[in-house]
Scaffold this active site. Structure first.
Site, PDB file in Angstrom:
ATOM      1  N   GLU A  32      48.550  47.649  40.691  1.00  0.00           N
ATOM      2  CA  GLU A  32      47.233  48.255  40.747  1.00  0.00           C
ATOM      3  C   GLU A  32      46.595  47.776  42.050  1.00  0.00           C
ATOM      4  O   GLU A  32      46.553  46.566  42.305  1.00  0.00           O
ATOM      5  CB  GLU A  32      46.393  47.789  39.548  1.00  0.00           C
ATOM      6  CG  GLU A  32      45.110  48.566  39.438  1.00  0.00           C
ATOM      7  CD  GLU A  32      44.266  48.188  38.227  1.00  0.00           C
ATOM      8  OE1 GLU A  32      44.744  47.427  37.359  1.00  0.00           O
ATOM      9  OE2 GLU A  32      43.122  48.668  38.178  1.00  0.00           O
ATOM     10  N   ARG A  79      56.546  36.807  32.306  1.00  0.00           N
ATOM     11  CA  ARG A  79      55.801  36.744  33.559  1.00  0.00           C
ATOM     12  C   ARG A  79      55.903  35.327  34.116  1.00  0.00           C
ATOM     13  O   ARG A  79      56.218  34.387  33.399  1.00  0.00           O
ATOM     14  CB  ARG A  79      54.367  37.218  33.376  1.00  0.00           C
ATOM     15  CG  ARG A  79      53.445  36.330  32.574  1.00  0.00           C
ATOM     16  CD  ARG A  79      52.103  37.023  32.310  1.00  0.00           C
ATOM     17  NE  ARG A  79      51.333  37.237  33.526  1.00  0.00           N
ATOM     18  CZ  ARG A  79      50.868  38.430  33.915  1.00  0.00           C
ATOM     19  NH1 ARG A  79      51.124  39.509  33.213  1.00  0.00           N
ATOM     20  NH2 ARG A  79      50.152  38.530  34.986  1.00  0.00           N
ATOM     21  N   LYS A 102      44.232  37.922  38.981  1.00  0.00           N
ATOM     22  CA  LYS A 102      43.663  38.561  40.181  1.00  0.00           C
ATOM     23  C   LYS A 102      42.147  38.469  40.179  1.00  0.00           C
ATOM     24  O   LYS A 102      41.528  38.330  41.228  1.00  0.00           O
ATOM     25  CB  LYS A 102      44.053  40.040  40.215  1.00  0.00           C
ATOM     26  CG  LYS A 102      45.372  40.297  40.907  1.00  0.00           C
ATOM     27  CD  LYS A 102      45.502  41.774  41.240  1.00  0.00           C
ATOM     28  CE  LYS A 102      46.524  42.423  40.363  1.00  0.00           C
ATOM     29  NZ  LYS A 102      46.648  43.851  40.528  1.00  0.00           N
TER      30      LYS A 102
END
Ligand code: ATP
Ligand code: MG
Length: 567
Positions: A43, A269, A279
Site C-alpha cells: 500500500e 511476518r 508504518k
C-alpha cells in the site's frame, strides 16, 4: 533413478521452504497450466521496511526460481493515506534489493472491473447497500460465539441497492452514510463472513484517479479479485490474512469459472527485537521529528538500512537465514547485524579511523621526518591489494587505548608496556602529559626501529596491536554512532506506555573531530569501510569533501570486552 539422484532429490526437498514445496506440487499437478505468477502488493502509504523485504524476497524469489513472473501492484484503495512519494520510494527500494518486476499495476487500475463485479453481486442478490452507521453495524456483528444480527437493509430490493450504490459514487452521499455489504451469513463462525463491507464512500481525491471515484473497494473485495484479473497463481501474504482466506475464496467462487484460481498462502511476518515495524508508528516518528526522516539510519526502513550501510546482499542473506514458517515469532536483531558484518568482512577496505583521538608522540623518532608503511586493504580479499600510509613522530590514537594505571589484563598502552602500531613498529609506552583537570593530553612512547616490517624483529610478538593515523596527514571527520532505536526488546508489546517513551536516548551519538586516514579524501556517499578494531562505517549522504561524515553501520566485537569476560 539412481540412489544418489534419489538422495539429492530428498536433500533438495528438505531445503525447500513450505511455500516452495506447495509451488512444486502445483507444478507437478499441472495447476494453472504450469504457470507461476506472484505479486508484491504494497500500500503506498509509507516507506518499505525490513519486514516488507521478507515479503519481497519471497514474492520475487518464487517467481525467479520457477521461471514465473512477479508484478508490482500498488494496493491503492484508500486515497486518504496514499501518496506518489511512497510509490517512487517503493520502486527504488525494490530495485535496490535487486529484484525486477514484470509489470507495475495499481489496484486502482481495476476500479472499473471491480465496480462492474459489485454491480453483478447486487443484481444476483449477493450484496446490498446498508445505511446504518459504522457503530450500528459493529453492534450487530456479534462475537465468535454469538451470532450477529441481520441489518434491516439486508433484504431491500435489488433496484434500491443498485440506485444507492450509484449514488455512493456520484458524490451525493456523504462519507459514512452508507456502505455496500456482501450478503453471506451473519451467523457464520468466521466473523469475516458476517456480511463484510465491500465498498465505502471517501470524498478525498485519489493520487491516480483524482475525483473519478467516490466509492472505494475494501481490501477483502479488491485484493483477491485483483489477483484474479492479473492472473496471479500464488498470492503470498502474512499470517494475519489466514482468517480472511475463506472470504478470499468465497468472492472468487461467485464469479470465477474454469480451473484457474489464485491461491492465497500465508507465512509468518517478520518481527524483530528492539524494532518497531508499524508504518503508522514509523510515520509518527518522522512527522514528530524524533528521527531525521524515513531514511534515518536508525529506521528499519529499506532506505534507512541503505543509508546506514547495509547492502542488498546482507538483507537478502538475512531473510534467507530466518526462513518462512507458519508461526509468528520474534527475530533477534543481532542476526541482521551479523549478516552485514559477514558481508562487509568480505568486501570492505580496512582503514584507520580514530573516533576519540589523543596524541601519541614517539619521542625517539626523528623530528620533521616521516615514512610510508604498507597496509593490506582487505586480508579477506587479496585482489584488493595494498596501499601506502604515512607514518611519523606524531600520531592520533584512541583515547581508550591508553591507561595510566591499567589492570593486568590490559594489553594496550600503559607505562612500561609494549604494543604494536598496526602495520608499523612496536612501541614502548613511557608516560603521558595531563591538563589541570587530570585529562590526558599527550601520550609518550619510544619506537623500536628493528620491528618494522622487513627488519629482523618484525615478527616479535606483543600482546596488543592498536591503530593510529598520522597527525600531519589525516583528515577530520564527523562520525555518527548509531545504536538501537528502542530500549526494550519488544516495543510493540509494551501496551501500557507511549512507544515514544521507549526510544533509546543514545541511539545517536555524534562525534566531531574524529581523525581518519588520508586515503578517504575522495569517498562518496554509501562507500563502506572497516575502521579497524572499531566497526564498519559508511559515508553518509551529508558528507562533503570539506566535511566528511561517516555512519557506524555496526560495531566489531570489542576485544577488550571479550578479554574481560574471559578473565
Ligand atoms: P499496513 O500497516 O499499512 O497495512 P503493511 O505492513 O501490511 O502495512 P503493506 O504495504 O500492506 O504493509 O504490505 C505489503 C506486503 O508486505 C504485504 O503482502 C504484507 O503482508 C507484507 N508485509 C508487511 N509487513 C511485513 C512483515 N513485517 N513481515 C513480512 N511481510 C510483511
Ligand atoms: Mg497491509
Amino acid at each position: 533413478m539412481s540412489a544418489t539422484e534419489n538422495l539429492n532429490k530428498e536433500e533438495s526437498k528438505r531445503n525447500l521452504n513450505f511455500i516452495e514445496q506447495i509451488v512444486e506440487k502445483d507444478l507437478q499437478e499441472g495447476k494453472n497450466g504450469g504457470r507461476i505468477q506472484t505479486r508484491f502488493p504494497p500500500e503506498p502509504n509509507g516507506y518499505l521496511h525490513i519486514g516488507h523485504a521478507k515479503a519481497i524476497c519471497l514474492d520475487f524469489g518464487i517467481a525467479e526460481k520457477y521461471n514465473g513472473i512477479c508484478n508490482l501492484r500498488f494496493d491503492d484503495t484508500n486515497p486518504v493515506k496514499e501518496d506518489v512519494e511512497y510509490v517512487d520510494s517503493i520502486m527504488e527500494d525494490i530495485r535496490w534489493l535487486g529484484f525486477h518486476w514484470e509489470n507495475v499495476f495499481y489496484a486502482s487500475d481495476y476500479f472499473g472491473q471491480l465496480w462492474d463485479l459489485a454491480v453483478r453481486f447486487i443484481k444476483e442478490g449477493k450484496a446490498y447497500v446498508d445505511e446504518q452507521t459504522a457503530e450500528e453495524i459493529a453492534r450487530q456483528k456479534g462475537s465468535p460465539t454469538v451470532p450477529g444480527i441481520n441489518s434491516p437493509y439486508r433484504d431491500r430490493p435489488v433496484e434500491e441497492s443498485l440506485e444507492l450504490f450509484y449514488k455512493m459514487n456520484s458524490g451525493e452521499i456523504p462519507e459514512g452514510k452508507m456502505v455496500l455489504r456482501a450478503k453471506i451469513d451473519m451467523a457464520s463462525p468466521n466473523m469475516h463472513f458476517r456480511d463484510p463491507i465491500m465498498y465505502r464512500v471517501i470524498h478525498i481525491p485519489h493520487h491516480r484517479t483524482g475525483t473519478q471515484w467516490k466509492a472505494y473497494p475494501m481490501y477483502d473485495f479488491a485484493h483477491g479479485q485483483s489477483d484474479y484479473f492479473e492472473g496471479v497463481t500464488h498470492s503470498l501474504c502474512t499470517l494475519e490474512f489466514e482468517v480472511h482466506r475463506p472470504l478470499y475464496d468465497w468472492f472468487l467462487d461467485q464469479f470465477a469459472t474454469g480451473d484457474y484460481r489464485p491461491r492465497q498462502i500465508e507465512f509468518n511476518r517478520l518481527n524483530m527485537t528492539y524494532t518497531m515495524m508499524s508504518k503508522r508508528k514509523l510515520l509518527q516518528l518522522v512527522q514528530e521529528k524524533l528521527v531525521a526522516g524515513w531514511d534515518d539510519p536508525r529506521m528499519p526502513t529499506i532506505c534507512g538500512l541503505r543509508r546506514r550501510g547495509y547492502t542488498p546482499e546482507s538483507i537478502r542473506n538475512f531473510i534467507d537465514d530466518i526462513g518462512y514458517t507458519k508461526y509468528d515469532g520474534l527475530i533477534d536483531v543481532s542476526l541482521l547485524e551479523h549478516s552485514i558484518r559477514e558481508d562487509l568482512n568480505k568486501r570492505a577496505m580496512r582503514v584507520s579511523g580514530v573516533i576519540d583521538p589523543v596524541k601519541l608522540i614517539l619521542t625517539n623518532y626523528p623530528e620533521g621526518e616521516g615514512e610510508m608503511v604498507e597496509a593490506i586493504n582487505n586480508p579477506e580479499d587479496e585482489s584488493m591489494g595494498s596501499r601506502q600510509v604515512h607514518f611519523g613522530r606524531e600520531l592520533w590514537i584512541e583515547r581508550d587505548d591508553f591507561m595510566e594505571e591499567a589492570p593486568k589484563n590490559y594489553f594496550r598502552l600503559t607505562p612500561g608496556n609494549e604494543v604494536r602500531l598496526k602495520n608499523a613498529y612496536i612501541v614502548r609506552c613511557t608516560g603521558c602529559k595531563k591538563d589541570e583537570n587530570g585529562v590526558v593530553t599527550e601520550v609518550y612512547a619510544e619506537y623500536d626501529p628493528l620491528t618494522r616490517s622487513g627488519m629482523p624483529e618484525a615478527n616479535r610478538k606483543v600482546k596488543g596491536t592498536i591503530h593510529w593515523v598520522s597527525v600531519d596527514h589525516c583528515l577530520d571527520a564527523e562520525v555518527r554512532l548509531y545504536d538501537r532505536l528502542f530500549l526494550v526488546e519488544n516495543p510493540s508489546e509494551e501496551k501500557d506506555c507511549d512507544f515514544r517513551d521507549l526510544l533509546n536516548p543514545e541511539s545517536l551519538v555524534i562525534k566531531q573531530h574524529c581523525k581518519v586516514e588520508a586515503c578517504l579524501k575522495d569517498v562518496k556517499p554509501l562507500d563502506s569501510f572497516q575502521f579497524q578494531r572499531i566497526g564498519y562505517f559508511n559515508v553518509d549522504k551529508d558528507s562533503t569533501p570539506d566535511h566528511l561524515v561517516f555512519n557506524r553501520t555496526v560495531s566489531l566485537k570489542d576485544s577488550w570486552k571479550k578479554q574481560q569476560t574471559k578473565n
